[in-house]
Design an enzyme around this catalytic site. Structure first.
Site, mmCIF file in Angstrom:
data_model
loop_
_atom_site.group_PDB
_atom_site.id
_atom_site.type_symbol
_atom_site.label_atom_id
_atom_site.label_comp_id
_atom_site.label_asym_id
_atom_site.label_seq_id
_atom_site.Cartn_x
_atom_site.Cartn_y
_atom_site.Cartn_z
ATOM 1 N N GLY A 13 0.738 -1.511 0.088
ATOM 2 C CA GLY A 13 -0.056 0.400 0.186
ATOM 3 C C GLY A 13 1.235 1.233 0.039
ATOM 4 N N VAL A 62 -6.111 -9.754 7.048
ATOM 5 C CA VAL A 62 -5.583 -9.468 8.736
ATOM 6 C C VAL A 62 -6.775 -9.670 9.132
ATOM 7 C CG1 VAL A 62 -3.207 -8.296 7.865
ATOM 8 C CG2 VAL A 62 -5.327 -7.027 7.945
ATOM 9 N N ALA A 89 -1.295 -2.746 8.045
ATOM 10 C CA ALA A 89 -2.275 -3.090 7.037
ATOM 11 C C ALA A 89 -3.563 -2.141 7.252
ATOM 12 C CB ALA A 89 -3.107 -4.924 6.784
ATOM 13 N N ASP A 94 -14.977 6.820 6.447
ATOM 14 C CA ASP A 94 -14.803 7.758 6.525
ATOM 15 C C ASP A 94 -16.672 8.678 7.017
ATOM 16 O OD1 ASP A 94 -11.994 7.641 7.995
ATOM 17 O OD2 ASP A 94 -11.552 9.232 6.206
ATOM 18 N N GLY A 149 -15.526 12.078 11.825
ATOM 19 C CA GLY A 149 -15.459 11.797 10.343
ATOM 20 C C GLY A 149 -15.181 10.515 10.903
ATOM 21 N N TYR A 153 -12.193 4.456 12.544
ATOM 22 C CA TYR A 153 -10.986 4.752 12.985
ATOM 23 C C TYR A 153 -10.525 5.034 14.119
ATOM 24 C CZ TYR A 153 -7.238 5.859 10.311
ATOM 25 O OH TYR A 153 -5.645 5.689 9.980
ATOM 26 N N GLY A 184 1.094 11.920 11.402
ATOM 27 C CA GLY A 184 -0.336 12.148 11.302
ATOM 28 C C GLY A 184 -0.482 12.154 9.624
ATOM 29 N N ILE A 186 -0.085 11.778 5.829
ATOM 30 C CA ILE A 186 1.149 11.761 4.636
ATOM 31 C C ILE A 186 0.208 11.853 3.589
ATOM 32 C CG2 ILE A 186 3.075 9.959 4.795
ATOM 33 C CD1 ILE A 186 3.182 11.324 7.700
HETATM 34 N N1 CAA Z 1 -13.972 19.318 11.326
HETATM 35 C C1 CAA Z 1 -14.988 20.122 11.017
HETATM 36 N N2 CAA Z 1 -16.067 20.483 10.656
HETATM 37 C C2 CAA Z 1 -15.787 19.231 9.766
HETATM 38 C C3 CAA Z 1 -14.402 18.423 8.992
HETATM 39 C C4 CAA Z 1 -13.838 18.855 9.898
HETATM 40 N N3 CAA Z 1 -12.312 18.352 9.837
HETATM 41 N N4 CAA Z 1 -14.836 17.864 8.134
HETATM 42 C C5 CAA Z 1 -16.454 17.996 7.323
HETATM 43 N N5 CAA Z 1 -17.132 19.104 8.489
HETATM 44 C C6 CAA Z 1 -18.218 19.247 8.532
HETATM 45 C C7 CAA Z 1 -18.393 20.262 7.427
HETATM 46 O O1 CAA Z 1 -17.450 21.284 7.348
HETATM 47 C C8 CAA Z 1 -19.495 20.395 7.227
HETATM 48 O O2 CAA Z 1 -19.815 21.162 7.487
HETATM 49 P P1 CAA Z 1 -21.838 22.525 7.255
HETATM 50 O O3 CAA Z 1 -22.598 21.547 7.449
HETATM 51 O O4 CAA Z 1 -21.648 24.131 8.582
HETATM 52 O O5 CAA Z 1 -21.527 23.012 6.560
HETATM 53 C C9 CAA Z 1 -19.908 18.867 8.118
HETATM 54 O O6 CAA Z 1 -18.950 19.452 8.870
HETATM 55 C C10 CAA Z 1 -20.717 18.344 7.062
HETATM 56 O O7 CAA Z 1 -20.985 16.814 7.874
HETATM 57 P P2 CAA Z 1 -21.754 16.134 6.686
HETATM 58 O O8 CAA Z 1 -22.620 14.529 7.906
HETATM 59 O O9 CAA Z 1 -22.469 16.005 6.212
HETATM 60 O O10 CAA Z 1 -19.741 15.224 6.631
HETATM 61 P P3 CAA Z 1 -20.287 14.281 5.212
HETATM 62 O O11 CAA Z 1 -21.222 13.027 4.877
HETATM 63 O O12 CAA Z 1 -19.651 15.657 3.403
HETATM 64 O O13 CAA Z 1 -18.400 13.989 5.186
HETATM 65 C C11 CAA Z 1 -16.403 12.943 5.833
HETATM 66 C C12 CAA Z 1 -17.767 13.644 6.289
HETATM 67 C C13 CAA Z 1 -17.151 12.392 5.481
HETATM 68 C C14 CAA Z 1 -15.906 13.024 7.482
HETATM 69 C C15 CAA Z 1 -15.925 14.228 5.444
HETATM 70 O O14 CAA Z 1 -15.855 15.472 6.050
HETATM 71 C C16 CAA Z 1 -14.563 13.571 5.729
HETATM 72 O O15 CAA Z 1 -13.714 12.971 4.099
HETATM 73 N N6 CAA Z 1 -13.071 14.599 6.169
HETATM 74 C C17 CAA Z 1 -12.053 13.617 6.527
HETATM 75 C C18 CAA Z 1 -11.570 12.583 7.337
HETATM 76 C C19 CAA Z 1 -10.608 12.734 8.028
HETATM 77 O O16 CAA Z 1 -9.643 13.182 8.678
HETATM 78 N N7 CAA Z 1 -9.704 11.753 7.449
HETATM 79 C C20 CAA Z 1 -8.650 10.751 7.508
HETATM 80 C C21 CAA Z 1 -8.201 9.867 6.904
HETATM 81 S S1 CAA Z 1 -6.264 9.932 6.257
HETATM 82 C C22 CAA Z 1 -6.077 8.899 7.378
HETATM 83 O O17 CAA Z 1 -6.962 8.080 7.688
HETATM 84 C C23 CAA Z 1 -4.494 8.327 7.871
HETATM 85 C C24 CAA Z 1 -4.355 9.127 9.293
HETATM 86 O O18 CAA Z 1 -3.999 7.918 9.979
HETATM 87 C C25 CAA Z 1 -4.329 10.240 9.697
#
Ligand code: CAA
Length: 247
Positions: A13, A62, A89, A94, A149, A153, A184, A186
């Site tokens: 990956g 896994v 893995a 989200d 979200g 996780y 954090g 990446i």
């Molecule tokens: N902080 C604060 N507010 C947030 C936010 C955040 N990080 N992300 C979304 N919001 C807010 C939006 O601005 C929106 O606000 P309004 O309604 O006031 O406009 C609201 O939340 C949207 O809510 P929904 O329930 O409608 O959300 P959605 O279905 O559109 O999507 C989500 C939600 C899928 C969580 C999307 O925001 C997203 O993908 N966020 C990123 C999540 C994240 O950080 N994942 C990490 C992946 S990388 C990883 O995991 C590796 C690692 O170890 C670091």
């Protein structure tokens, strides 16, 4: 001394590939596991071979104990005993908690947390018997601080470190270290899959270094933890997140 053998789960990956290549560069023999649903594994191995990397690759779910057991048994028969296990893995599903289904919860917990039990169980006795071993659990900043979200996780990633601390206590006297690293954000596919407006407006501004981390930076920490000099690092959770979260 024979080169130590490392197994990296999810080793094909985004992060796993860099961990595997950097560990090979550092002189380890490396086995990678990949999801049985991955139909391009042979191509990956061939591509790596043409780049000078002779990886052994095994399919392994896994999340499934029996799959882990037979994978590690095959590695033991065909390659050797595993000295270093990198539990890398992981998946995301989200969504906000209110939208999350039981299936979204289960698949993330099984893949990201049960996997740590499933794989470590196969190698721990051997490490203790031989008096040397390294278990490195790749967690996340979001296991330490939570993330919008990511209830599933973050719970799984936080659980990893509870496992780390307890197992470290049990095996510390036997020459085995068990540590968590918490990267954090990446620059891998998992992170670039986040909607761009969320990444740009909500996430990057929280990283004091002002950029995503590089997979090589994570691999460098893992290589350190595998070294003899790291024998006194045990039960730690090492943050590597550009200053995004300071516990
Ligand atoms: N902080 C604060 N507010 C947030 C936010 C955040 N990080 N992300 C979304 N919001 C807010 C939006 O601005 C929106 O606000 P309004 O309604 O006031 O406009 C609201 O939340 C949207 O809510 P929904 O329930 O409608 O959300 P959605 O279905 O559109 O999507 C989500 C939600 C899928 C969580 C999307 O925001 C997203 O993908 N966020 C990123 C999540 C994240 O950080 N994942 C990490 C992946 S990388 C990883 O995991 C590796 C690692 O170890 C670091």
């Amino acid at each position: 001394m024979a080169k130590r053998l490392a197994l990296v789960t999810g080793g094909m990956g985004g992060l796993g590939e860099t961990i595997s290549t950097k560990m090979a560069d550092a002189g380890y023999r490396v086995v990678v596991t990949y999801s049985p649903s991955n139909k391009t594994a042979d191509k990956w191995v061939a591509g790596m071979k043409s780049g000078g990397y002779d990886f052994h690759a095994y399919p392994c779910d896994v999340a499934d104990y029996d799959s882990c057991r037979s994978c590690v048994a095959n590695v033991a028969n065909e390659i050797g005993q595993i000295d270093i296990l990198v539990n890398n893995a992981g998946i995301t599903r989200d969504m906000t908690f209110r939208k999350m289904t039981k299936a979204d919860w289960d698949v993330v917990l099984h893949t990201n947390l049960d996997s740590v039990f499933n794989m470590t169980k196969q190698v721990c006795d051997g490490m203790v018997d031989r008096g040397w071993g390294r278990v490195i659990n790749v967690s996340s900043v979001n296991g330490s601080k939570g993330a919008f979200g990511q209830t599933n996780y973050s719970a799984a990633k936080a659980g990893m470190h509870g496992f780390t601390k307890s197992l470290a206590l049990e095996v510390a006297k036997k020459g085995v270290t068990v540590n968590t690293i918490s990267p954090g954000y990446i620059g891998t596919k998992m992170v670039t899959a986040i909607p761009k407006e969320i990444l740009d407006s909500k996430i990057i501004p929280q990283i004091p270094v002002g950029r995503l981390g590089k997979p090589e930076e994570i691999a460098g920490l893992i290589i350190y933890l595998c070294s003899e000099e790291a024998a006194f690092v045990n039960g730690a959770n090492i943050a590597i997140n550009g200053g995004q979260h300071m516990a």
